[in-house]
Scaffold this motif. Structure first.
Motif, short mmCIF file in Angstrom:
data_model
loop_
_atom_site.label_atom_id
_atom_site.label_comp_id
_atom_site.label_asym_id
_atom_site.label_seq_id
_atom_site.Cartn_x
_atom_site.Cartn_y
_atom_site.Cartn_z
N GLY A 1 11.58 -5.20 9.12
CA GLY A 1 12.40 -5.62 7.99
C GLY A 1 12.26 -4.67 6.83
O GLY A 1 11.41 -3.77 6.84
N ASN A 2 13.10 -4.86 5.83
CA ASN A 2 13.08 -4.05 4.63
C ASN A 2 12.46 -4.83 3.49
O ASN A 2 12.86 -5.97 3.23
N PHE A 3 11.51 -4.21 2.82
CA PHE A 3 10.83 -4.82 1.68
C PHE A 3 11.08 -3.94 0.46
O PHE A 3 10.99 -2.72 0.56
N SER B 1 12.29 0.97 -8.44
CA SER B 1 11.98 0.29 -7.18
C SER B 1 11.86 1.24 -5.99
O SER B 1 12.37 2.36 -6.01
N VAL B 2 11.19 0.74 -4.97
CA VAL B 2 11.01 1.46 -3.71
C VAL B 2 11.38 0.49 -2.60
O VAL B 2 10.87 -0.64 -2.56
N THR B 3 12.26 0.90 -1.69
CA THR B 3 12.59 0.09 -0.52
C THR B 3 11.92 0.74 0.69
O THR B 3 12.05 1.95 0.90
N VAL B 4 11.21 -0.09 1.45
CA VAL B 4 10.42 0.38 2.58
C VAL B 4 10.84 -0.38 3.83
O VAL B 4 10.97 -1.61 3.79
N HIS B 5 11.07 0.33 4.92
CA HIS B 5 11.30 -0.33 6.21
C HIS B 5 9.94 -0.46 6.88
O HIS B 5 9.22 0.53 7.05
N LEU B 6 9.59 -1.70 7.23
CA LEU B 6 8.29 -1.97 7.85
C LEU B 6 8.49 -2.44 9.28
O LEU B 6 9.41 -3.21 9.56
N GLU B 7 7.62 -1.97 10.14
CA GLU B 7 7.61 -2.40 11.54
C GLU B 7 6.22 -2.91 11.87
O GLU B 7 5.22 -2.26 11.55
N ALA B 8 6.16 -4.07 12.51
CA ALA B 8 4.89 -4.60 13.02
C ALA B 8 4.89 -4.43 14.53
O ALA B 8 5.80 -4.90 15.22
N ILE C 1 0.85 -1.20 0.00
CA ILE C 1 0.00 0.00 0.00
C ILE C 1 0.88 1.25 0.00
O ILE C 1 0.69 2.18 -0.79
N PHE C 2 1.88 1.26 0.88
CA PHE C 2 2.77 2.40 0.99
C PHE C 2 3.58 2.59 -0.30
O PHE C 2 3.69 3.70 -0.81
N ALA C 3 4.15 1.51 -0.84
CA ALA C 3 4.97 1.59 -2.06
C ALA C 3 4.14 2.09 -3.24
O ALA C 3 4.63 2.88 -4.06
N ALA D 1 5.09 1.99 7.95
CA ALA D 1 6.02 2.01 6.82
C ALA D 1 6.83 3.30 6.82
O ALA D 1 6.30 4.38 7.08
N ASN D 2 8.11 3.15 6.51
CA ASN D 2 9.02 4.28 6.45
C ASN D 2 9.86 4.13 5.18
O ASN D 2 10.48 3.09 4.95
N LEU D 3 9.89 5.16 4.35
CA LEU D 3 10.64 5.12 3.09
C LEU D 3 12.14 5.08 3.36
O LEU D 3 12.66 5.89 4.13
N VAL D 4 12.80 4.10 2.73
CA VAL D 4 14.25 3.98 2.85
C VAL D 4 14.92 4.53 1.60
O VAL D 4 15.86 5.32 1.67
N ARG D 5 14.39 4.15 0.42
CA ARG D 5 15.06 4.51 -0.83
C ARG D 5 14.09 4.43 -2.00
O ARG D 5 13.26 3.53 -2.05
N VAL D 6 14.21 5.37 -2.94
CA VAL D 6 13.49 5.29 -4.20
C VAL D 6 14.54 5.19 -5.30
O VAL D 6 15.42 6.04 -5.41
#
Length: 144
Positions: free
Chosen positions: A119-121, A96-103, A53-55, A87-92
């Protein structure tokens, strides 16, 4: 900044969630493993949904998951826990988009959330035919 620093989000002090709330759900009995705890695969899928959703908001297009990196299963999730994925944006990149996700979970009778997994997705932006496409970076992403 080195490549390692660019890919990994800053360490979390584990006191409160970082990033945008993407999804919130309730852990149910049908989601348990053979030990009666919530199955890690279920939690991973919830994180992937929230990250997707975030990406998609960042890419302003369909996205597909291409990598899951640096997963940390810190604490178990139990039936009845309210699970929130942030979700927190790491890199665009170009496509591609890399997202750091926390549960995080809120357990019954608790007042503070607990970080259970992060983790990073990485997601790739795709067109209607399923081919990778460049991410436009000229406009700010839309909010949900």
């Amino acid at each position: 900044m080195t490549d390692t620093q660019a890919v990994h989000a800053p360490p979390n002090a584990e006191t409160e969630p970082c990033g945008d709330l993407s999804i919130r759900t309730l852990a149910m009995p049908a989601d348990t493993n053979q030990n009666g705890d919530i199955f890690g695969g279920w939690l991973l899928s919830q994180m992937d949904i929230g990250g997707g959703i975030f990406a998609s908001k960042i890419a302003r297009s369909r996205t597909v998951t291409v990598a899951i990196d640096a997963m940390n299963f810190r604490k178990p999730v139990f039936v009845g826990d309210v699970v929130s994925v942030h979700a927190n944006l790491v890199r665009v990149g170009k496509t591609s988009v890399t997202v750091h996700l926390e549960a995080w979970v809120l357990r019954r009778k608790e007042i503070h959330s607990i970080l259970v997994t992060d983790g990073n997705f990485t997601y790739v932006s795709i067109d209607d035919q399923g081919h990778p496409q460049a991410i436009r970076q000229d406009d700010p992403p839309t909010s949900a």
